[in-house]
Write a protein that holds these residues in place. Structure first.
Motif: not given
Length: 164
Positions: A117-123, A131-153
């Motif tokens: 979650q911290r990685e996604v928030v910082v990015l 979220f597309a760029e974050i997904a590419s960087i972390l090798e996860i789906s865009q939905n996963t990146a968005a979910s991690r961001y939402r949970y972190a917030l």
């Protein structure tokens, strides 16, 4: 005609992206100096492979890969030097000072977040990536990146919200 990238283009790219890259790398290491070293190493790797300077997601992925390589290397070294470390009289931790109490609270709350979650928030917030760029960087789906961001917030809001 071929699109030629000059050394000046690389310098401009580095000067514009370095602060965000250092902040991202800082999530993996203890000191800003280590994060700066990681960014420099990653940028050299990126440049040597002649990747497009327009591909920010790949550049961030290169920083992440370089940071993880550094962590693995440091862990191996720590294992080899474990007995020597036990002989040291004291271990000195770096001291970080924040400008105000609010920043200290935010930094502490960020530290308590799970790494994913911290990685996604910082990015997302400090590096202003999609979220597309974050997904590419972390090798996860865009939905996963968005979910991690939402949970972190949500976790940050719960932690930082004054108790009434």
């Amino acid at each position: 005609m071929e699109n030629v990238v000059t050394h000046e283009d690389w310098k401009v790219c580095f000067s514009e992206l370095a602060p965000g890259l250092v902040l991202f790398a800082r999530q993996f290491v203890r000191t800003s100096a280590d994060a700066e070293d990681i960014v420099q190493d990653a940028f050299v790797r990126f440049w040597r492979r002649q990747h497009s300077i327009e591909n920010r997601a790949l550049l961030y992925a290169t920083v992440r890969s370089t940071a993880l390589d550094r962590l693995r290397s440091d862990q191996r070294r720590a294992g080899r030097e474990g007995s020597a470390a036990l002989d040291r009289a004291e271990h000195i931790e770096p001291q970080f000072t924040a400008i105000d109490e609010g920043q200290q609270l935010l930094a502490a709350a960020l530290e308590r977040l799970p790494n994913e979650q911290r990685e996604v928030v910082v990015l997302k917030i400090w590096s202003e990536l999609t979220f597309a760029e974050i997904a590419s960087i972390l090798e996860i789906s865009q939905n996963t990146a968005a979910s991690r961001y939402r949970y972190a917030l949500g976790a940050l809001k719960k932690t930082l919200q004054p108790h009434e």
